[in-house]
Design a protein around this motif. Structure first.
Motif, PDB file in Angstrom:
ATOM      1  N   PRO A  76      21.875  -7.233   5.128  1.00  0.00           N
ATOM      2  CA  PRO A  76      23.161  -7.914   5.259  1.00  0.00           C
ATOM      3  C   PRO A  76      24.335  -7.016   4.831  1.00  0.00           C
ATOM      4  CG  PRO A  76      22.073  -8.584   3.228  1.00  0.00           C
ATOM      5  CD  PRO A  76      21.118  -7.665   3.932  1.00  0.00           C
ATOM      6  N   LEU A  77      25.563  -7.412   5.251  1.00  0.00           N
ATOM      7  CA  LEU A  77      26.746  -6.596   4.942  1.00  0.00           C
ATOM      8  C   LEU A  77      27.067  -6.621   3.451  1.00  0.00           C
ATOM      9  CD1 LEU A  77      29.100  -7.673   7.880  1.00  0.00           C
ATOM     10  CD2 LEU A  77      27.794  -5.551   7.678  1.00  0.00           C
ATOM     11  N   PHE A  78      26.767  -7.752   2.806  1.00  0.00           N
ATOM     12  CA  PHE A  78      27.036  -7.890   1.365  1.00  0.00           C
ATOM     13  C   PHE A  78      25.714  -8.163   0.657  1.00  0.00           C
ATOM     14  CE2 PHE A  78      30.724  -9.065   3.767  1.00  0.00           C
ATOM     15  CZ  PHE A  78      31.770  -8.439   3.108  1.00  0.00           C
ATOM     16  N   PHE A  79      25.466  -7.473  -0.439  1.00  0.00           N
ATOM     17  CA  PHE A  79      24.192  -7.629  -1.148  1.00  0.00           C
ATOM     18  C   PHE A  79      24.469  -7.451  -2.641  1.00  0.00           C
ATOM     19  CE2 PHE A  79      24.808  -3.449   0.719  1.00  0.00           C
ATOM     20  CZ  PHE A  79      24.815  -2.624  -0.402  1.00  0.00           C
ATOM     21  N   MET A 196      15.998  -5.479   0.683  1.00  0.00           N
ATOM     22  CA  MET A 196      14.804  -6.165   1.191  1.00  0.00           C
ATOM     23  C   MET A 196      14.793  -7.632   0.751  1.00  0.00           C
ATOM     24  SD  MET A 196      11.701  -5.879   2.593  1.00  0.00           S
ATOM     25  CE  MET A 196      11.402  -4.133   2.621  1.00  0.00           C
ATOM     26  N   ALA A 197      15.149  -7.859  -0.511  1.00  0.00           N
ATOM     27  CA  ALA A 197      15.111  -9.220  -1.050  1.00  0.00           C
ATOM     28  C   ALA A 197      16.107 -10.116  -0.314  1.00  0.00           C
ATOM     29  CB  ALA A 197      15.406  -9.199  -2.542  1.00  0.00           C
ATOM     30  N   MET A 198      17.313  -9.582  -0.053  1.00  0.00           N
ATOM     31  CA  MET A 198      18.333 -10.356   0.658  1.00  0.00           C
ATOM     32  C   MET A 198      17.914 -10.598   2.099  1.00  0.00           C
ATOM     33  SD  MET A 198      21.251 -11.365  -0.610  1.00  0.00           S
ATOM     34  CE  MET A 198      22.630 -11.209   0.543  1.00  0.00           C
ATOM     35  N   ARG A 199      17.447  -9.535   2.733  1.00  0.00           N
ATOM     36  CA  ARG A 199      17.149  -9.593   4.160  1.00  0.00           C
ATOM     37  C   ARG A 199      15.998 -10.558   4.427  1.00  0.00           C
ATOM     38  NH1 ARG A 199      15.795  -3.849   6.340  1.00  0.00           N
ATOM     39  NH2 ARG A 199      17.933  -3.396   5.781  1.00  0.00           N
ATOM     40  N   GLU A 205      12.677 -13.438 -10.333  1.00  0.00           N
ATOM     41  CA  GLU A 205      13.206 -14.157 -11.499  1.00  0.00           C
ATOM     42  C   GLU A 205      14.621 -13.690 -11.838  1.00  0.00           C
ATOM     43  OE1 GLU A 205      10.535 -13.976 -14.800  1.00  0.00           O
ATOM     44  OE2 GLU A 205       8.949 -14.953 -13.641  1.00  0.00           O
ATOM     45  N   SER A 206      14.831 -12.375 -11.775  1.00  0.00           N
ATOM     46  CA  SER A 206      16.164 -11.856 -12.062  1.00  0.00           C
ATOM     47  C   SER A 206      16.718 -11.260 -10.775  1.00  0.00           C
ATOM     48  CB  SER A 206      16.062 -10.764 -13.120  1.00  0.00           C
ATOM     49  OG  SER A 206      15.119  -9.796 -12.709  1.00  0.00           O
ATOM     50  N   LYS A 207      18.017 -11.190 -10.676  1.00  0.00           N
ATOM     51  CA  LYS A 207      18.633 -10.624  -9.478  1.00  0.00           C
ATOM     52  C   LYS A 207      18.532  -9.097  -9.560  1.00  0.00           C
ATOM     53  CE  LYS A 207      22.242 -12.543  -7.169  1.00  0.00           C
ATOM     54  NZ  LYS A 207      23.627 -13.017  -7.064  1.00  0.00           N
ATOM     55  N   ILE A 208      18.009  -8.467  -8.528  1.00  0.00           N
ATOM     56  CA  ILE A 208      17.921  -7.011  -8.506  1.00  0.00           C
ATOM     57  C   ILE A 208      19.149  -6.489  -7.782  1.00  0.00           C
ATOM     58  CG2 ILE A 208      16.591  -5.036  -7.685  1.00  0.00           C
ATOM     59  CD1 ILE A 208      14.072  -6.732  -8.027  1.00  0.00           C
ATOM     60  N   PRO A 279       7.498   2.857  -5.317  1.00  0.00           N
ATOM     61  CA  PRO A 279       8.910   3.058  -5.670  1.00  0.00           C
ATOM     62  C   PRO A 279       9.409   4.476  -5.396  1.00  0.00           C
ATOM     63  CG  PRO A 279       7.573   2.546  -7.632  1.00  0.00           C
ATOM     64  CD  PRO A 279       6.686   2.361  -6.439  1.00  0.00           C
ATOM     65  N   LEU A 280       8.480   5.426  -5.317  1.00  0.00           N
ATOM     66  CA  LEU A 280       8.880   6.808  -5.040  1.00  0.00           C
ATOM     67  C   LEU A 280       9.532   6.955  -3.671  1.00  0.00           C
ATOM     68  CD1 LEU A 280       5.797   8.802  -6.336  1.00  0.00           C
ATOM     69  CD2 LEU A 280       8.076   8.712  -7.355  1.00  0.00           C
ATOM     70  N   TYR A 281       9.275   5.999  -2.768  1.00  0.00           N
ATOM     71  CA  TYR A 281       9.808   6.111  -1.404  1.00  0.00           C
ATOM     72  C   TYR A 281      10.843   5.033  -1.096  1.00  0.00           C
ATOM     73  CZ  TYR A 281       5.850   9.235  -0.996  1.00  0.00           C
ATOM     74  OH  TYR A 281       4.963  10.259  -1.187  1.00  0.00           O
ATOM     75  N   LEU A 282      11.304   4.332  -2.120  1.00  0.00           N
ATOM     76  CA  LEU A 282      12.327   3.308  -1.898  1.00  0.00           C
ATOM     77  C   LEU A 282      13.716   3.937  -1.881  1.00  0.00           C
ATOM     78  CD1 LEU A 282      11.260   0.320  -4.162  1.00  0.00           C
ATOM     79  CD2 LEU A 282      11.242   0.395  -1.674  1.00  0.00           C
ATOM     80  N   ALA A 283      14.621   3.317  -1.111  1.00  0.00           N
ATOM     81  CA  ALA A 283      15.977   3.842  -0.978  1.00  0.00           C
ATOM     82  C   ALA A 283      16.784   3.646  -2.260  1.00  0.00           C
ATOM     83  CB  ALA A 283      16.680   3.140   0.177  1.00  0.00           C
ATOM     84  N   ASN A 284      17.669   4.591  -2.536  1.00  0.00           N
ATOM     85  CA  ASN A 284      18.634   4.522  -3.638  1.00  0.00           C
ATOM     86  C   ASN A 284      19.988   4.881  -3.058  1.00  0.00           C
ATOM     87  OD1 ASN A 284      16.518   4.707  -6.069  1.00  0.00           O
ATOM     88  ND2 ASN A 284      15.965   6.179  -4.500  1.00  0.00           N
TER      89      ASN A 284
END
Lengths: 350, 369
Positions: A76-79, A196-199, A205-208, A279-284
């Motif tokens: 999404p445009l906003f996350f 990913m969570a938004m999409r 439990e907590s917002k990432i 996690p080594l291949y997740l986007a930052n």
């Protein structure tokens, strides 16, 4: 299935494996690298392009400049932690920073889809403005186009940027030496999981929140303090793993990292376990590695930890002779070689 | 991270490793059933911690890998239809069919979506009444309850524009097929913990007795797997062949009865073709006649279609533990994760992909590929 034909210079269409572009070609993995190596680099042959840095570095009118561009197509445009506007500013600011440049002027091209609420556009424009202010850069030129409804995803943004290099260091893979240490500027994987969570409507439990942030102030702090930085890279689509592999391959040196030294937030690690992601291949979008001589590591860590967007900086490994590979010492004490992924990670079945 | 870092403790791993070394006096060949276990073994380099006499062979427990080629082709044919919203777990999208994968259909404009649970299909079906929503119901006993529940609820709620393309397989018949083969080398099994969390482990007791093989229900973390290996080797060394449960924190003997109830309500046991192995009798699940209106094969008339595998791919031998991935002539050459010939190269949990991802550089340096 058709036989795989290797690319030759005579081939009219160098990517023969897939007749159409797939999403994996933009995933930051092997297919994207193939696309760049087989189609883009041969087409535009230029020594500046061949350097394959985050931006081109050249002399112009007595100044040493860095120049880069990037396009932003996020849904999404906003996350949590950001939006397409902050990504578009920080991404280009960070690419210039990784060249060791002070980011100065940015352009901004907006491609808008017919039917986009004006309110949404206003929110994106405000975000562009605020992010530019925080990063200390100016948006000085731009363009707007509108495409038919259904032909875009709300807003696409392209930004290009120019920065000035005010020091004599060569900051590039070619400057990396055996004995150097690898510093990481903070915890990894949050941007990838936040999107990913938004999409996908996943709830934790907590917002990432995304790690989206400008890195120019931290980089300039290192350079202004006289730290002899050898190489900088921001971790984007392919994550820490892909970035390290690119550097190991470019230098022919071996990089060994300690899994236990790499900070991953508990909620991100938990999401990875559920989805089968590494996690080594997740986007930052606000993380970088800095490679520099061991003697300067303590000073560099101290400087990075004082800068708000790199306050979680740690040393994660070192560079040694030979191999051109990245080795990971796992938390149970065994060692494995890291390999680049083909495209984006896919959630597993079970 | 709580509930995972405890099972990745370096000191405890060393202790278990020493224990396995201490009790091992002879060579033994063990098979881990599940692809998730294969992945953990290769990712954490667990075989480095084992004595040379212990050989691990990688079992057929990756749903992506054993789904037959013709079912992928059927999925592709259905997904290409303009009225269809085709939904699937993520890692099925890159499995090669005879001509194209589901990603290829998506690139050509097909509506192909990645879901995390088939129950989401019901919502999509309600929101898109003029569309046909199809879920690719792939997997072992682990995913069957969720597929059963989706179909059950669709029937209860009268959702008629939903169907599933079923390719469900069962673990115990595959174990029997391996043990009954004249080429079998497997002397002990690590059974898949999550399959047993659903089904329990009562059905393994007659298999252990009939074929005189120890079976240890095992989890997926490094310490789980090392402990499972230690328990299995101990039985072999002592000449025992029982069903033991290493994964007690997740697996009760009887499994999850509620889940089993819905599986039995919606599905019946049928013969299934396994990619690379062939047809195994009573080895899978199909929809019961009462639920046949939800069968995508019937709805889209693709049930008669068949297809043959690439002759280069030896995935069947690999999944029976008769060959290692790097012993395949196509490994890393004609067959890579970017252009896989067979499914074990596609899935995260496929043995070939695990070797390619974690072992290729080492294999290359020793001249093995």
């Amino acid at each position: 299935m058709s036989e795989i034909k290797d690319f030759t210079l005579n081939c009219p269409l160098p990517i023969s494996d897939y007749p159409t572009v797939t999403l994996a070609h933009g995933g930051g993995g092997k297919l994207m690298h193939q696309l760049i190596e087989r189609m883009i680099l041969p087409a535009f042959q230029s020594p500046l392009l061949e350097a394959r840095h985050d931006g081109a570095v050249f002399n112009l009118g007595g100044a040493r400049l860095a120049f880069t561009t990037d396009s932003y197509v996020v849904h999404p445009l906003f996350f949590p932690g950001g939006d397409i506007g902050s990504l578009a500013i920080n991404g280009t600011v960070n690419d210039l920073s990784m060249c060791g440049a002070r980011p100065m002027y940015l352009s901004c091209g907006l491609i808008l889809e017919e039917g986009l609420p004006m309110e949404t556009l206003w929110a994106v424009v405000q975000s562009l403005k605020q992010s530019a202010e925080i990063a200390g850069v100016q948006l000085v030129t731009g363009d707007t186009k509108v495409v038919d409804r259904g032909k875009g995803d709300g807003v696409f943004i392209n930004t290009a940027g120019v920065g000035v290099i005010e020091h004599g260091l060569v900051i590039a893979p070619s400057a990396v030496r055996a004995g150097d240490v690898v510093l990481l500027s903070g915890d990894i994987g949050r941007h990838g999981i936040a999107i990913m969570a938004m999409r996908e409507g996943l709830e934790f439990e907590s917002k990432i929140e995304s790690d989206c942030a400008p890195l120019n102030h931290a980089v300039l702090a290192l350079i202004e303090a006289g730290v002899n930085v050898h190489c900088l890279r921001d971790l984007t689509r392919g994550g820490l793993g892909t970035t390290l592999i690119e550097i190991a391959e470019a230098t022919g040196l071996q990089i060994t990292i300690e899994e236990t030294a790499i900070p991953v937030r508990d909620d991100v690690a938990g999401a990875c376990e559920v989805l089968g992601f590494d996690p080594l291949y997740l986007a930052n979008e606000g993380r970088m590695i800095a490679i520099l001589p061991e003697a300067e590591a303590a000073k560099a860590l101290d400087l990075l930890r004082r800068s708000p967007n790199t306050s979680g900086a740690v040393a994660i490994g070192r560079v040694t002779d030979g191999g051109g590979v990245v080795r990971l010492k796992s938390q149970i004490g065994t060692t494995r070689v890291l390999d680049m992924l083909s495209g984006e990670q896919l959630p597993r079945i079970c | 991270m709580k509930y995972s870092s405890e099972y990745r403790d370096a000191k405890a791993a060393q202790t278990l490793s020493q224990e396995i070394h201490r009790i091992t006096t002879r060579p033994w060949t063990l098979m881990e059933i599940c692809g998730g276990q294969t992945h953990a073994i290769v990712k954490f380099g667990l075989d480095e911690l084992l004595p040379k006499q212990i050989e691990l062979v990688h079992g057929p427990g990756c749903p992506v890998c054993v789904t037959p080629l013709e079912l992928i082709d059927k999925a592709v044919q259905i997904a290409a239809r303009p009225e269809v919203i085709f939904c699937s777990f993520g890692d099925m999208l890159r499995v090669p069919g005879s001509e194209v994968d589901l990603f290829g259909i998506k690139a050509k404009g097909g509506d192909v979506r990645i879901l995390y649970t088939p129950l989401d299909c019901l919502k999509i079906a309600k929101e898109n009444p003029t569309k046909q929503v199809v879920f690719f119901a792939v997997g072992f006993e682990t995913t069957a309850p969720a597929h059963a529940m989706a179909v059950y609820q669709a029937k209860q709620q009268g959702i008629h524009n939903f169907s599933i393309l079923v390719s469900h397989v069962l673990v115990p018949p595959a174990m029997e097929a391996i043990l009954g083969s004249s080429a079998n080398r497997v002397q002990g099994f690590l059974a898949a913990g999550h399959v047993c969390a659903i089904m329990g482990y009562e059905e393994y007791i007659p298999i252990a007795a009939k074929y005189k093989v120890p079976i240890v229900v095992t989890g997926f973390e490094p310490l789980d797997i090392l402990q499972g290996i230690a328990m299995c080797v101990k039985q072999l060394e002592e000449g025992r062949y029982q069903v033991e449960n290493q994964y007690t924190r997740a697996v009760p003997e009887g499994g999850n009865r509620a889940a089993q109830h819905y599986v039995k309500e919606v599905f019946q046991v049928v013969n299934r073709k396994w990619r690379g192995i062939g047809e195994i009798g009573h080895s899978g699940l199909g929809l019961r006649p009462e639920y046949s209106e939800f069968d995508a094969e019937l709805r889209f008339e693709v049930s008669g279609y068949t297809a043959e595998e690439s002759p280069l791919c030896i995935s069947g031998l690999i999944m029976q533990g008769l060959k290692k991935p790097h012993e395949c002539s196509a490994f890393g050459k004609q067959c890579t994760p970017e252009k896989p010939l067979g499914a074990p190269m596609v899935s995260n949990e496929g043995a070939c992909a695990a070797y390619y991802r974690y072992r290729r550089a080492e294999l290359a340096s020793t001249g093995k590929v």
